[in-house]
Design an enzyme around this catalytic site. Structure first.
Site, PDB file in Angstrom:
ATOM      1  CD  GLU A 116      37.963  -3.787  45.117  1.00  0.00           C
ATOM      2  OE1 GLU A 116      38.362  -3.108  44.331  1.00  0.00           O
ATOM      3  OE2 GLU A 116      36.637  -4.284  44.856  1.00  0.00           O
ATOM      4  CD  GLU A 122      34.652  -0.360  38.573  1.00  0.00           C
ATOM      5  OE1 GLU A 122      34.606  -1.248  39.211  1.00  0.00           O
ATOM      6  OE2 GLU A 122      35.553   0.416  38.983  1.00  0.00           O
ATOM      7  CB  THR A 154      39.031   4.865  42.253  1.00  0.00           C
ATOM      8  OG1 THR A 154      38.609   3.651  42.437  1.00  0.00           O
ATOM      9  CG2 THR A 154      39.467   5.215  40.929  1.00  0.00           C
ATOM     10  CG  ASN A 196      37.358  -1.301  41.983  1.00  0.00           C
ATOM     11  OD1 ASN A 196      36.799  -0.467  41.326  1.00  0.00           O
ATOM     12  ND2 ASN A 196      36.583  -2.435  42.235  1.00  0.00           N
ATOM     13  CG  ASP A 202      31.102   8.279  88.887  1.00  0.00           C
ATOM     14  OD1 ASP A 202      29.794   8.202  89.676  1.00  0.00           O
ATOM     15  OD2 ASP A 202      32.051   8.314  89.217  1.00  0.00           O
ATOM     16  CB  VAL A 225      36.092  -8.010  40.887  1.00  0.00           C
ATOM     17  CG1 VAL A 225      37.175  -7.152  40.773  1.00  0.00           C
ATOM     18  CG2 VAL A 225      36.510  -9.435  41.043  1.00  0.00           C
ATOM     19  CB  ALA A 226      32.721  -4.446  38.297  1.00  0.00           C
ATOM     20  CG  ASP A 230      36.764   7.834  88.478  1.00  0.00           C
ATOM     21  OD1 ASP A 230      35.496   7.465  88.881  1.00  0.00           O
ATOM     22  OD2 ASP A 230      37.262   8.605  89.498  1.00  0.00           O
ATOM     23  CG  ASP A 289      31.749   4.470  87.624  1.00  0.00           C
ATOM     24  OD1 ASP A 289      30.475   4.710  87.949  1.00  0.00           O
ATOM     25  OD2 ASP A 289      32.604   5.225  88.097  1.00  0.00           O
TER      26      ASP A 289
END
Length: 819
Positions: free
Chosen positions: A261, A634, A662, A659, A303, A256-257, A565, A569
């Site tokens: 995540e 950590e 921060t 976490n 184009d 986890v440190a 467009d 294309d």
């Protein structure tokens, strides 16, 4: 499958037969893109390796009955997933609203009666009647064509309309600009040419963006390293005789440190904020990663018609024997002026006024004003002449009423000219002839002006302009009595900001390539006008050849953005690293194939998108530097804890809390950091460059060493129980990471007071970090104790040291935001 009526019939279908075919073959509309349910969208978000690691950690904490940590991990995962799914849904709703803006109709013959039906109800075998201004509802063959002219720009890329005769095939999605016709429908929906391209776009797979490839590689490497490290630590503890449950908690804490995540959430939010900022530029982001991809592009392939140019015919120059006048203005808007540098007299001279009158009278087009602006019904070339006359102050309705048309000879492909005869208010007669210079100049009274006109017409043609010669006579006899009036040079002009866009992209190290189905001469002239190099012009290409151009650039290591467009294309838009479609007047197929849609066709939005992409990548890189520094610090604290007598210096819940504050609150603020001044004056990032460079790793190393030293020192010197020492480490490490966050931000970027999001986030996170040791419910959840006020001062000083050191290193090395 092609269908026709019964042999020998030339009329339309019966209502009954049309209904049967509609039921059998389906509606005449483009195939809808596949819709993904909420479950599939959620699974897409959960496939990230770091999210999978977090889910494993949540399962382990739940098995250990650590419900507090399980709840915190679950909150992080739910937050990440919700943001990603919500943005996908918003983008699809925006595109659905865009498709609903138009509901075309067609005039078909059913049971011997011509009726107007929705275009999606047209079936193979229907007899369709077409006049100027109509959109061809599906592929068909012409049974009758009277002076028919069709604009095929969206399909072939050619700016000028083409003339079609009986027996020629019509392509669905093109528009009739002049004449009338009837056609038998052969193919509809997915079976039509346009439908086949659209279906190919729907089925095509999407290339991962450069950011996705970099982050996936980084995520896999991190997960692999963390997994090995965790296994080694757990195995080592078990070998020393530690209990299995204790070592599982230690291993979980290490995993986890080390895992940032919040990275998926920060990336998603940074991209979502970028999409929101792009919406202010009237751009719809269909795919979130597309926001960043433009910041990585090395080549923009574009184009010509409707993209670099306005996609409308505009009178650029007027020549009469007395001189040449330049014409200003944009599109079909009649606001503009005719100017001649050598003329100082007010108003237009009589020869120019005569030319404008003739151009308006020998003309079948109509100029109409509808929301959101002006448009032309009829031949775009004739529309350009009407707009020219209006810019010269001519009242079109009044002029046409005063000079009533009495006879006409429509434009003919053989003679290349059109002739009309008019009766004036005083009974006088007027004959006007207009057409190609070689056709008109051969039948007018010879003289010096005619010889000069041939040279002028040639010079205009060399500039890629379409030249129209105008002659008239005060009698009804066509022949040598016609007198040359003048010339009008017409072209599809570059957009107002096209040259500036090419210049700014060049300054950012991005090469612009013009890829068009139009004539090489026309393409080269437009390229010169906007600053594109001659060797970067590819003309007369078919849709599949545009794809080949894009793939050839990609094989050479380029990150390619394609702008277009038209239907032609769409394949290239899908195969490019990012497709950008012009939404105002662009084809539905192009919008479906694109990742980003420009609602107002403003090319300067592309420059803003490139800058936004570079800003997002720089902010993600800064966050990653910050997050990995915190995570590795950590891990180091967890590994060195036993040295100071703490087997578990931080609990898993404490690590996740740090976490969450921060990486979560502060990480989101990183996504909103402004652009640095040098972001658009440096070359694009190499495609092979990692998301973190050697410089990033140096800053990570300095921050890790400083934060680890500060936390371990505080933990070693702190008095009291294990819980009190652990709380001191918890506070020090959390506050130190917030100081490093402020140190890593780019200097020099302009930050209005209302945009000081990072400072606010750091302040809120610091207060919550302190609250974790003073608020009883949080103390119980996180296992913290109260820190005496006397101990907070040295703790705060120790926490400030890492940020100061990082800032000093940045100052010594010299700041380069993208390094």
């Amino acid at each position: 499958m092609d269908h026709d009526t019964a042999p020998g019939t030339t009329g339309g279908l019966t209502v009954e037969e049309a209904s049967r075919r509609l039921l059998e073959l389906g509606p005449n509309r483009l195939p809808d893109p596949p819709r993904r349910g909420v479950a599939l969208r959620v699974l897409d978000q959960l496939r990230d390796p770091m999210i999978l690691l977090l889910l494993g950690a949540a399962a382990l904490t739940a098995a250990l009955h650590d419900l507090g940590n399980t709840a915190i991990i679950a909150m992080v995962v739910v937050f990440n997933t919700s943001v990603g799914v919500a943005q996908q849904v918003r983008a699809e709703r925006a595109m659905s609203a865009l498709r609903a803006l138009t509901a075309p109709t067609a005039r078909v013959e059913r049971d011997g009666v011509v009726a107007e039906v929705a275009s999606e109800h047209v079936v193979p075998g229907d007899l369709v009647h077409l006049t100027a201004g109509d959109v061809v509802p599906a592929d068909g063959v012409l049974l009758e064509a009277v002076t028919l002219q069709v604009n095929q720009a969206l399909v072939t890329g050619e700016a000028l309309p083409v003339d079609l005769d009986e027996g020629d095939e019509l392509v669905g999605g093109t528009s009739v600009t002049r004449g009338r016709a009837s056609a038998r429908i052969l193919r509809t929906g997915a079976d039509s040419g346009v439908g086949a391209i659209a279906q190919m776009m729907v089925r095509a797979t999407t290339r991962p963006t450069p950011l996705q490839r970099r982050l996936t590689r980084l995520s896999r490497d991190l997960v692999a390293v963390i997994s090995v490290l965790t296994c080694v630590v757990v195995a080592s503890g078990l070998w020393q005789g530690r209990p299995l449950t204790e070592m599982l908690v230690v291993g979980l804490s290490l995993a986890v440190a080390a895992v940032p995540e919040s990275l998926p959430a920060v990336v998603t939010i940074a991209l979502a904020l970028g999409a929101r900022r792009m919406a202010r530029h009237n751009a719809v982001i269909r795919s979130l990663p597309a926001v960043e991809t433009l910041g990585s592009v090395t080549v923009v392939a574009t184009d010509k018609t409707g993209t670099i140019t306005e996609g409308t015919m505009l009178a650029r120059h007027v020549w009469v024997p007395d001189g040449t006048w330049a014409v200003s203005g944009s599109g079909y808007d009649p606001r503009g002026h005719l100017t001649n540098a050598a003329s100082s007299s007010p108003g237009l001279p009589a020869p120019v006024q005569r030319l404008l009158r003739d151009a308006a009278l020998c003309n079948d087009a109509r100029l109409v004003h509808e929301d959101p602006g002006w448009s032309v019904v009829g031949d775009p070339l004739e529309g350009a002449l009407l707009v020219l006359a209006a810019k010269g102050g001519l009242d079109l309705d009044e002029t046409r009423t005063a000079w009533r048309r009495t006879a006409e000879e429509p434009f003919d492909h053989t003679t290349l000219r059109m002739t009309t005869r008019h009766a004036g208010p005083d009974g006088s007669a007027l004959t006007i002839c207009k057409g190609a210079p070689e056709a008109v100049l051969d039948i007018v009274e010879p003289g010096p002006a005619v010889s000069v006109a041939r040279g002028v017409a040639g010079a205009f043609a060399d500039e890629g302009l379409r030249v129209i010669a105008v002659a008239d006579a005060g009698s009804t006899d066509v022949g040598r009595a016609l007198e040359l009036v003048g010339l009008v040079a017409v072209g599809d002009p570059p957009r107002a900001h096209a040259a500036l866009v090419v210049e700014r992209l060049g300054a950012a190290g991005i090469r612009v390539v013009l890829v068009t189905g139009d004539h090489p001469g026309t393409a080269s002239n437009i390229a010169r006008a906007v600053g594109i190099e001659e060797e970067d012009v590819v003309a007369r290409v078919r849709p599949e050849q545009k794809v080949e151009v894009v793939e050839r650039l990609q094989r050479s290591g380029e990150v390619v953005a394609m702008i277009g467009d038209g239907v032609n294309d769409a394949p290239a838009l899908r195969h490019a690293d990012i497709g950008v479609a012009a939404g105002d007047g662009g084809s539905e197929v192009a919008k479906q194939a694109a990742d980003l849609v420009l609602m107002d066709n403003d090319l300067s939005t592309v420059v803003a998108a490139v800058q936004e992409g570079r800003r997002i990548f720089a902010n993600i890189r800064t966050f990653l530097t910050f997050a990995l520094a915190g995570g590795l610090a950590e891990v180091a604290v967890m590994l060195l804890g036993p040295v100071i007598g703490l087997v578990l210096p931080l609990l898993p819940g404490q690590i996740l809390w740090i976490n969450l504050l921060t990486h979560g609150i502060t990480g989101v603020a990183f996504g909103n950091e402004p652009s640095a001044p040098q972001d658009m004056s440096t070359p694009p990032r190499p495609a092979s460059e990692a998301v973190l460079t050697a410089r990033s790793w140096l800053l990570i190393a300095v921050a890790v060493l400083a934060m680890t030293a500060a936390a371990i020192t505080v933990g070693a010197l702190a008095p009291g129980s294990v819980e009190e020492r652990r709380t001191s480490i918890f506070l020090t490490l959390g506050l130190a990471q917030l100081g490093v966050a402020l140190a890593l931000r780019a200097p020099g970027a302009r930050r209005p007071f209302r945009s000081r999001h990072l400072e606010l986030a750091v302040l809120v996170a610091a207060l919550l970090q302190l609250g974790a040791v003073v608020v009883p419910p949080l103390q119980a959840l996180l296992g913290t104790t109260v820190v005496e006020p006397s101990g907070l001062v040295p703790l705060a000083l120790a926490a400030a040291v890492p940020g100061v050191l990082v800032r000093l290193v940045i100052g010594v090395l010299g700041w380069r935001r993208r390094a």
